[in-house]
Enzyme design. Structure first.
Site, PDB file in Angstrom:
ATOM      1  N   THR A 135      49.845  81.394  83.976  1.00 53.75           N
ATOM      2  CA  THR A 135      50.810  80.304  84.126  1.00 53.75           C
ATOM      3  C   THR A 135      51.180  80.075  85.596  1.00 53.75           C
ATOM      4  O   THR A 135      51.144  81.017  86.403  1.00 53.75           O
ATOM      5  CB  THR A 135      52.087  80.662  83.330  1.00 53.75           C
ATOM      6  N   ASP A 136      51.592  78.852  85.910  1.00 49.51           N
ATOM      7  CA  ASP A 136      52.051  78.559  87.275  1.00 49.51           C
ATOM      8  C   ASP A 136      53.352  79.297  87.605  1.00 49.51           C
ATOM      9  O   ASP A 136      53.727  79.410  88.770  1.00 49.51           O
ATOM     10  CB  ASP A 136      52.221  77.052  87.487  1.00 49.51           C
ATOM     11  N   GLU A 137      54.025  79.820  86.561  1.00 51.56           N
ATOM     12  CA  GLU A 137      55.325  80.466  86.805  1.00 51.56           C
ATOM     13  C   GLU A 137      55.184  81.736  87.638  1.00 51.56           C
ATOM     14  O   GLU A 137      56.154  82.221  88.206  1.00 51.56           O
ATOM     15  CB  GLU A 137      56.037  80.756  85.476  1.00 51.56           C
ATOM     16  N   TYR A 160      59.423  87.251  82.134  1.00 55.03           N
ATOM     17  CA  TYR A 160      58.191  86.644  81.592  1.00 55.03           C
ATOM     18  C   TYR A 160      57.156  86.458  82.700  1.00 55.03           C
ATOM     19  O   TYR A 160      56.019  86.938  82.595  1.00 55.03           O
ATOM     20  CB  TYR A 160      58.510  85.295  80.931  1.00 55.03           C
ATOM     21  N   LYS A 164      53.449  88.239  83.373  1.00 56.73           N
ATOM     22  CA  LYS A 164      52.194  87.485  83.487  1.00 56.73           C
ATOM     23  C   LYS A 164      51.527  87.779  84.837  1.00 56.73           C
ATOM     24  O   LYS A 164      50.311  87.905  84.922  1.00 56.73           O
ATOM     25  CB  LYS A 164      52.450  85.980  83.342  1.00 56.73           C
TER      26      LYS A 164
HETATM   27  P1  NAD Z   1      52.840  81.050  71.937  1.00 50.98           P
HETATM   28  O1  NAD Z   1      54.053  81.900  72.075  1.00 50.98           O
HETATM   29  O2  NAD Z   1      52.928  79.750  71.207  1.00 50.98           O
HETATM   30  O3  NAD Z   1      51.678  81.895  71.239  1.00 50.98           O
HETATM   31  C1  NAD Z   1      51.427  83.234  71.524  1.00 50.98           C
HETATM   32  C2  NAD Z   1      50.542  83.790  70.427  1.00 50.98           C
HETATM   33  O4  NAD Z   1      50.240  85.161  70.761  1.00 50.98           O
HETATM   34  C3  NAD Z   1      51.219  83.830  69.048  1.00 50.98           C
HETATM   35  O5  NAD Z   1      50.322  83.370  68.065  1.00 50.98           O
HETATM   36  C4  NAD Z   1      51.554  85.292  68.829  1.00 50.98           C
HETATM   37  O6  NAD Z   1      51.549  85.687  67.465  1.00 50.98           O
HETATM   38  C5  NAD Z   1      50.425  85.961  69.613  1.00 50.98           C
HETATM   39  N1  NAD Z   1      50.773  87.328  70.063  1.00 50.98           N
HETATM   40  C6  NAD Z   1      51.920  87.737  70.659  1.00 50.98           C
HETATM   41  N2  NAD Z   1      51.861  89.049  70.911  1.00 50.98           N
HETATM   42  C7  NAD Z   1      50.634  89.480  70.501  1.00 50.98           C
HETATM   43  C8  NAD Z   1      49.965  90.727  70.524  1.00 50.98           C
HETATM   44  N3  NAD Z   1      50.560  91.821  71.012  1.00 50.98           N
HETATM   45  N4  NAD Z   1      48.716  90.815  70.030  1.00 50.98           N
HETATM   46  C9  NAD Z   1      48.112  89.705  69.495  1.00 50.98           C
HETATM   47  N5  NAD Z   1      48.700  88.503  69.446  1.00 50.98           N
HETATM   48  C10 NAD Z   1      49.945  88.379  69.945  1.00 50.98           C
HETATM   49  O7  NAD Z   1      52.325  80.825  73.413  1.00 50.98           O
HETATM   50  P2  NAD Z   1      51.542  79.593  74.067  1.00 50.98           P
HETATM   51  O8  NAD Z   1      52.523  78.615  74.579  1.00 50.98           O
HETATM   52  O9  NAD Z   1      50.474  79.150  73.144  1.00 50.98           O
HETATM   53  O10 NAD Z   1      50.882  80.306  75.326  1.00 50.98           O
HETATM   54  C11 NAD Z   1      49.618  80.936  75.234  1.00 50.98           C
HETATM   55  C12 NAD Z   1      49.259  81.529  76.580  1.00 50.98           C
HETATM   56  O11 NAD Z   1      49.241  80.519  77.584  1.00 50.98           O
HETATM   57  C13 NAD Z   1      50.267  82.584  77.071  1.00 50.98           C
HETATM   58  O12 NAD Z   1      49.545  83.621  77.664  1.00 50.98           O
HETATM   59  C14 NAD Z   1      51.103  81.835  78.087  1.00 50.98           C
HETATM   60  O13 NAD Z   1      51.587  82.716  79.074  1.00 50.98           O
HETATM   61  C15 NAD Z   1      50.094  80.866  78.660  1.00 50.98           C
HETATM   62  N6  NAD Z   1      50.652  79.602  79.193  1.00 50.98           N
HETATM   63  C16 NAD Z   1      51.516  78.860  78.424  1.00 50.98           C
HETATM   64  C17 NAD Z   1      51.993  77.647  78.924  1.00 50.98           C
HETATM   65  C18 NAD Z   1      52.911  76.765  78.100  1.00 50.98           C
HETATM   66  O14 NAD Z   1      53.396  75.751  78.594  1.00 50.98           O
HETATM   67  N7  NAD Z   1      53.157  77.072  76.822  1.00 50.98           N
HETATM   68  C19 NAD Z   1      51.610  77.215  80.192  1.00 50.98           C
HETATM   69  C20 NAD Z   1      50.728  78.007  80.943  1.00 50.98           C
HETATM   70  C21 NAD Z   1      50.259  79.193  80.418  1.00 50.98           C
HETATM   71  P1  TYD Z   2      60.761  75.912  78.590  1.00 53.56           P
HETATM   72  O1  TYD Z   2      60.180  74.970  77.599  1.00 53.56           O
HETATM   73  O2  TYD Z   2      61.454  77.135  78.115  1.00 53.56           O
HETATM   74  O3  TYD Z   2      59.576  76.271  79.608  1.00 53.56           O
HETATM   75  P2  TYD Z   2      59.627  77.083  81.027  1.00 53.56           P
HETATM   76  O4  TYD Z   2      60.967  77.624  81.253  1.00 53.56           O
HETATM   77  O5  TYD Z   2      58.614  78.143  80.799  1.00 53.56           O
HETATM   78  O6  TYD Z   2      59.226  76.065  82.044  1.00 53.56           O
HETATM   79  O7  TYD Z   2      61.779  75.114  79.493  1.00 53.56           O
HETATM   80  C1  TYD Z   2      61.382  73.982  80.235  1.00 53.56           C
HETATM   81  C2  TYD Z   2      62.562  73.518  81.061  1.00 53.56           C
HETATM   82  O8  TYD Z   2      63.601  73.082  80.171  1.00 53.56           O
HETATM   83  C3  TYD Z   2      63.184  74.623  81.886  1.00 53.56           C
HETATM   84  O9  TYD Z   2      63.619  74.083  83.124  1.00 53.56           O
HETATM   85  C4  TYD Z   2      64.383  75.077  81.085  1.00 53.56           C
HETATM   86  C5  TYD Z   2      64.820  73.807  80.380  1.00 53.56           C
HETATM   87  N1  TYD Z   2      65.449  74.005  79.053  1.00 53.56           N
HETATM   88  C6  TYD Z   2      66.700  73.427  78.783  1.00 53.56           C
HETATM   89  O10 TYD Z   2      67.301  72.746  79.628  1.00 53.56           O
HETATM   90  N2  TYD Z   2      67.259  73.645  77.538  1.00 53.56           N
HETATM   91  C7  TYD Z   2      66.651  74.397  76.576  1.00 53.56           C
HETATM   92  O11 TYD Z   2      67.221  74.575  75.479  1.00 53.56           O
HETATM   93  C8  TYD Z   2      65.360  74.948  76.873  1.00 53.56           C
HETATM   94  C9  TYD Z   2      64.647  75.777  75.858  1.00 53.56           C
HETATM   95  C10 TYD Z   2      64.802  74.721  78.124  1.00 53.56           C
END
Ligand code: NAD
Ligand code: TYD
Length: 345
Positions: A135-137, A160, A164
């Site tokens: 992630t970019d975070e 988090y 990562k």
């Molecule tokens: P999510 O929380 O929706 O899904 C995570 C999945 O991993 C779930 O199905 C969960 O059951 C599974 N999981 C958790 N712990 C586990 C373990 N110990 N063993 C096996 N499976 C396990 O997350 P997401 O939003 O789909 O993100 C997926 C990946 O992409 C993550 O690594 C996240 O850091 C990365 N990512 C997410 C975003 C975003 O905007 N959501 C952006 C950039 C990168």
């Molecule tokens: P989120 O979807 O949790 O993603 P991330 O923090 O990983 O970027 O949150 C996106 C943005 O929205 C973040 O700046 C936090 C804000 N946010 C709220 O203002 N209210 C909320 O209830 C949530 C979940 C997020």
């Protein structure tokens, strides 16, 4: 047939990648390893579960025996999505983030070391590949100007993002030390169908639909760079197959939006009043702005996001309207308890 292990494939992005892989590579056997935590839901994959090229394995990426068995049976590709992914949960309980995101990743890398290292110098063997989905975070927070490039130092601010970053650094180290064929991508915030309704966009859609307050952290002016999940997955497929091992690739939408802009857009689309907006206490250590420079993806592979945000967000809102059954199903049980802890009853 090639064999691909996709971890976390029952989550938001992993499920999109599972679906895309089955479509794009009909000659691949897809194994989805997922622990089915509160964030993983097999209903998300109901449409493909009978596909003969798909197999689900319930389990933890940190389970040494299980991961060993999967690698021992032979794998051509591994894509690691499995993670604890919600910043707010990492603030209330960081330990599981270290366990899953760092130790779980290390367990996968160890299996790659054991089973793949002996293959590396054997003639006529196709070298397998591992992609760490990050992630970019991990880069921390930006001010008003500038972008994250692959050279930006890692400065994670939440448990988090620190976990990562830990996984990214282990991936880097296993490449440099052992020469394993490992790749890393770092993507900006994703939106689209099947996102768990604790994240900003689906949470706001669902609260608006049910006339509950929309909790906006701080002044609502934090900026995220939004990319459609299917654009992310297309980029991952490209990096998995064409990326140079050891390299990091940033993926992003060049689509920065303030949170409050998104919240108001959702309310407008759903014809709900702005009086539903409720400014609440800010998230501790809340990163102000994320923005990705995806120039390397464009230069190396000609990759660009294909979905236009204005259209994509409308379709996403519509998807949530039409899939309230899925929402109700994932919100039951554990999630409900979390919601009450985070925002009160
Ligand atoms: P999510 O929380 O929706 O899904 C995570 C999945 O991993 C779930 O199905 C969960 O059951 C599974 N999981 C958790 N712990 C586990 C373990 N110990 N063993 C096996 N499976 C396990 O997350 P997401 O939003 O789909 O993100 C997926 C990946 O992409 C993550 O690594 C996240 O850091 C990365 N990512 C997410 C975003 C975003 O905007 N959501 C952006 C950039 C990168
Ligand atoms: P989120 O979807 O949790 O993603 P991330 O923090 O990983 O970027 O949150 C996106 C943005 O929205 C973040 O700046 C936090 C804000 N946010 C709220 O203002 N209210 C909320 O209830 C949530 C979940 C997020």
């Amino acid at each position: 047939m090639k064999k691909i292990l996709i971890t976390g494939g029952a989550g938001f992005i992993g499920s999109c990648f599972v679906r895309q892989t089955l479509q794009k590579h009909p000659d691949y056997q897809v194994i989805n390893l997922d622990a089915l935590t509160y964030a993983g839901n097999l209903e998300t994959l109901a449409d493909i579960e009978k596909n003969p090229n798909y197999r689900f394995v319930k389990g933890d990426i940190g389970d040494k025996n299980l991961v060993d068995k999967l690698f021992a049976a032979g794998l051509d590709y591994v894509v690691n999505f499995a993670a604890e992914s919600h910043v707010d949960r990492s603030i209330s309980g960081p330990e599981i983030f270290v366990q899953t995101n760092i130790l779980g990743t290390q367990n996968l890398l160890e299996a790659a070391r054991k089973y793949w290292l002996p293959l590396l110098n054997v003639a006529e063997t196709t070298v397998p590949r591992y992609l760490q989905v990050s992630t970019d975070e991990v880069y921390g927070s930006l001010g008003l100007a500038g972008y994250f490039t692959e050279e930006t130092p890692l400065q994670p601010n939440s448990p988090y993002s620190a976990s990562k970053a830990g996984a990214d650094l282990l991936t880097r180290a296993y490449f440099h030390t052992f020469g394993l064929p490992l790749l890393t991508t770092r993507c900006s915030n994703n939106y689209g169908p099947y996102q768990f309704p604790e994240k900003l966009i689906p949470l706001m859609i669902n609260n608006a639909l049910t006339d509950q307050p929309l909790p906006v952290y701080g002044d609502g002016r934090n900026v995220r760079d939004w990319l459609h999940v299917s654009d992310h997955c297309e980029a991952l497929d490209i990096v998995l197959h064409q990326g140079v091992p050891g390299e990091v690739y940033n993926i992003g939408g060049h689509n920065e939006k303030e949170n409050i802009y998104l919240v108001k857009l959702i309310l407008r689309e759903l014809k709900k009043p702005e009086t539903l907006i409720k400014y609440v206490q800010d998230r501790p250590g809340h990163d102000r702005r994320y923005a990705i420079d995806a120039g390397k993806m464009a230069k190396c592979f000609g990759w660009q996001p294909r979905r236009v945000f204005e259209q994509g967000i409308k379709e996403t809102i519509q998807w949530y309207l039409e899939n309230q059954k899925w929402v109700a199903s994932v919100k039951s049980g554990d999630y409900q308890k979390y919601y009450e802890r985070q925002y009160g009853k």
